[in-house]
Design a protein around this motif. Structure first.
Motif, PDB file in Angstrom:
ATOM      1  N   UNK A   4       0.826  -1.217   0.000  1.00  0.00           N
ATOM      2  CA  UNK A   4       0.000   0.000   0.000  1.00  0.00           C
ATOM      3  C   UNK A   4       0.857   1.263   0.000  1.00  0.00           C
ATOM      4  N   UNK A   5       2.009   1.224   0.647  1.00  0.00           N
ATOM      5  CA  UNK A   5       2.888   2.396   0.682  1.00  0.00           C
ATOM      6  C   UNK A   5       3.348   2.754  -0.730  1.00  0.00           C
ATOM      7  N   UNK A   6       3.761   1.751  -1.517  1.00  0.00           N
ATOM      8  CA  UNK A   6       4.262   2.019  -2.864  1.00  0.00           C
ATOM      9  C   UNK A   6       3.134   2.439  -3.802  1.00  0.00           C
ATOM     10  N   UNK A   7       1.945   1.932  -3.562  1.00  0.00           N
ATOM     11  CA  UNK A   7       0.793   2.361  -4.358  1.00  0.00           C
ATOM     12  C   UNK A   7       0.495   3.834  -4.090  1.00  0.00           C
ATOM     13  N   UNK A   8       0.596   4.267  -2.834  1.00  0.00           N
ATOM     14  CA  UNK A   8       0.384   5.689  -2.496  1.00  0.00           C
ATOM     15  C   UNK A   8       1.494   6.552  -3.069  1.00  0.00           C
ATOM     16  N   UNK A   9       2.744   6.067  -3.007  1.00  0.00           N
ATOM     17  CA  UNK A   9       3.859   6.817  -3.594  1.00  0.00           C
ATOM     18  C   UNK A   9       3.685   6.953  -5.109  1.00  0.00           C
ATOM     19  N   UNK A  10       3.210   5.902  -5.752  1.00  0.00           N
ATOM     20  CA  UNK A  10       2.954   5.948  -7.190  1.00  0.00           C
ATOM     21  C   UNK A  10       1.881   6.996  -7.505  1.00  0.00           C
ATOM     22  N   UNK A  11       0.818   7.040  -6.721  1.00  0.00           N
ATOM     23  CA  UNK A  11      -0.251   8.018  -6.931  1.00  0.00           C
ATOM     24  C   UNK A  11       0.257   9.440  -6.700  1.00  0.00           C
ATOM     25  N   UNK A  12       1.098   9.626  -5.687  1.00  0.00           N
ATOM     26  CA  UNK A  12       1.662  10.940  -5.408  1.00  0.00           C
ATOM     27  C   UNK A  12       2.571  11.393  -6.543  1.00  0.00           C
ATOM     28  N   UNK A  74       5.671   9.271 -15.427  1.00  0.00           N
ATOM     29  CA  UNK A  74       4.662   8.641 -14.588  1.00  0.00           C
ATOM     30  C   UNK A  74       4.422   7.212 -15.057  1.00  0.00           C
ATOM     31  N   UNK A  75       4.384   6.286 -14.106  1.00  0.00           N
ATOM     32  CA  UNK A  75       4.160   4.880 -14.450  1.00  0.00           C
ATOM     33  C   UNK A  75       2.673   4.558 -14.568  1.00  0.00           C
ATOM     34  N   UNK A  96      16.948   9.592 -26.747  1.00  0.00           N
ATOM     35  CA  UNK A  96      17.068   8.142 -26.700  1.00  0.00           C
ATOM     36  C   UNK A  96      17.410   7.761 -25.262  1.00  0.00           C
ATOM     37  N   UNK A  97      16.706   6.787 -24.721  1.00  0.00           N
ATOM     38  CA  UNK A  97      16.961   6.355 -23.344  1.00  0.00           C
ATOM     39  C   UNK A  97      18.277   5.592 -23.314  1.00  0.00           C
ATOM     40  N   UNK A  98      19.177   6.052 -22.453  1.00  0.00           N
ATOM     41  CA  UNK A  98      20.484   5.437 -22.284  1.00  0.00           C
ATOM     42  C   UNK A  98      20.486   4.523 -21.068  1.00  0.00           C
ATOM     43  N   UNK A  99      19.787   4.943 -20.020  1.00  0.00           N
ATOM     44  CA  UNK A  99      19.773   4.224 -18.763  1.00  0.00           C
ATOM     45  C   UNK A  99      18.438   4.502 -18.089  1.00  0.00           C
ATOM     46  N   UNK A 100      17.976   3.609 -17.246  1.00  0.00           N
ATOM     47  CA  UNK A 100      16.702   3.830 -16.581  1.00  0.00           C
ATOM     48  C   UNK A 100      16.606   3.133 -15.242  1.00  0.00           C
ATOM     49  N   UNK A 101      15.690   3.639 -14.427  1.00  0.00           N
ATOM     50  CA  UNK A 101      15.426   3.073 -13.107  1.00  0.00           C
ATOM     51  C   UNK A 101      13.917   3.068 -12.900  1.00  0.00           C
ATOM     52  N   UNK A 102      13.283   1.891 -12.770  1.00  0.00           N
ATOM     53  CA  UNK A 102      11.832   1.851 -12.611  1.00  0.00           C
ATOM     54  C   UNK A 102      11.347   2.178 -11.195  1.00  0.00           C
ATOM     55  N   UNK A 103      12.268   2.307 -10.240  1.00  0.00           N
ATOM     56  CA  UNK A 103      11.873   2.538  -8.848  1.00  0.00           C
ATOM     57  C   UNK A 103      10.801   1.538  -8.432  1.00  0.00           C
ATOM     58  N   UNK A 104      11.138   0.275  -8.558  1.00  0.00           N
ATOM     59  CA  UNK A 104      10.249  -0.831  -8.247  1.00  0.00           C
ATOM     60  C   UNK A 104      10.788  -1.508  -6.992  1.00  0.00           C
ATOM     61  N   UNK A 105      10.319  -1.065  -5.845  1.00  0.00           N
ATOM     62  CA  UNK A 105      10.891  -1.502  -4.572  1.00  0.00           C
ATOM     63  C   UNK A 105      10.316  -2.821  -4.063  1.00  0.00           C
ATOM     64  N   UNK A 108       6.585  -5.295  -7.654  1.00  0.00           N
ATOM     65  CA  UNK A 108       5.260  -5.288  -8.280  1.00  0.00           C
ATOM     66  C   UNK A 108       4.909  -3.893  -8.813  1.00  0.00           C
ATOM     67  N   UNK A 109       5.086  -2.879  -7.972  1.00  0.00           N
ATOM     68  CA  UNK A 109       4.637  -1.528  -8.284  1.00  0.00           C
ATOM     69  C   UNK A 109       5.784  -0.660  -8.780  1.00  0.00           C
ATOM     70  N   UNK A 110       5.696  -0.191 -10.013  1.00  0.00           N
ATOM     71  CA  UNK A 110       6.653   0.790 -10.519  1.00  0.00           C
ATOM     72  C   UNK A 110       6.186   2.163 -10.023  1.00  0.00           C
ATOM     73  N   UNK A 111       6.920   2.744  -9.101  1.00  0.00           N
ATOM     74  CA  UNK A 111       6.516   4.022  -8.507  1.00  0.00           C
ATOM     75  C   UNK A 111       6.610   5.127  -9.547  1.00  0.00           C
ATOM     76  N   UNK A 112       7.766   5.285 -10.157  1.00  0.00           N
ATOM     77  CA  UNK A 112       7.999   6.284 -11.206  1.00  0.00           C
ATOM     78  C   UNK A 112       9.197   5.789 -12.018  1.00  0.00           C
TER      79      UNK A 112
END
Length: 120
Positions: A4-12, A74-75, A96-105, A108-112
């Protein structure tokens, strides 16, 4: 089950990007037909994003070059996970995307999505 914390962070993150960001696209280039050849098929996906320049101390000339942008995407509602090789259109420019971070802690949930974009 998503945390639930990551879902709220994703919404924020989504709310902040929608409020202060801009509309853009993430374009994935499909593979070239091995028999017919030709150009790869580009599939654009609408996205909400915030492009930001790297600070001078972050630019090392090797991994991060002058002109690279740090792009927060935004994810929520994005049909794909941006990956290296994809194109991001922001501020009227293509990166062009060179590198990326999905912030998936929680796995399951990609925050951003935070990606490093280089002028294409």
């Amino acid at each position: 089950m998503p945390n639930a914390l990551y879902t709220r962070l994703q919404a924020t993150a989504d709310r902040l990007i929608k409020s202060y960001g801009q509309a853009g696209t993430v374009t994935r280039l499909g593979p070239v037909d091995p028999v017919e050849g030709g150009d790869p098929v580009a599939t654009p996906y609408p996205a909400k994003l915030v492009p930001m320049a790297y600070s001078a101390r972050e630019i090392d000339g090797t991994n991060i070059l002058a002109g690279d942008m740090q792009i927060y995407i935004s994810s929520m509602g994005l049909a794909i996970e941006p990956k290296p090789g994809d194109l991001v259109t922001a501020s009227g420019k293509a990166f062009r995307i060179v590198n990326g971070d999905p912030n998936n802690y929680d796995g399951i949930t990609n925050v951003v999505f935070i990606v490093q974009g280089r002028i294409a």
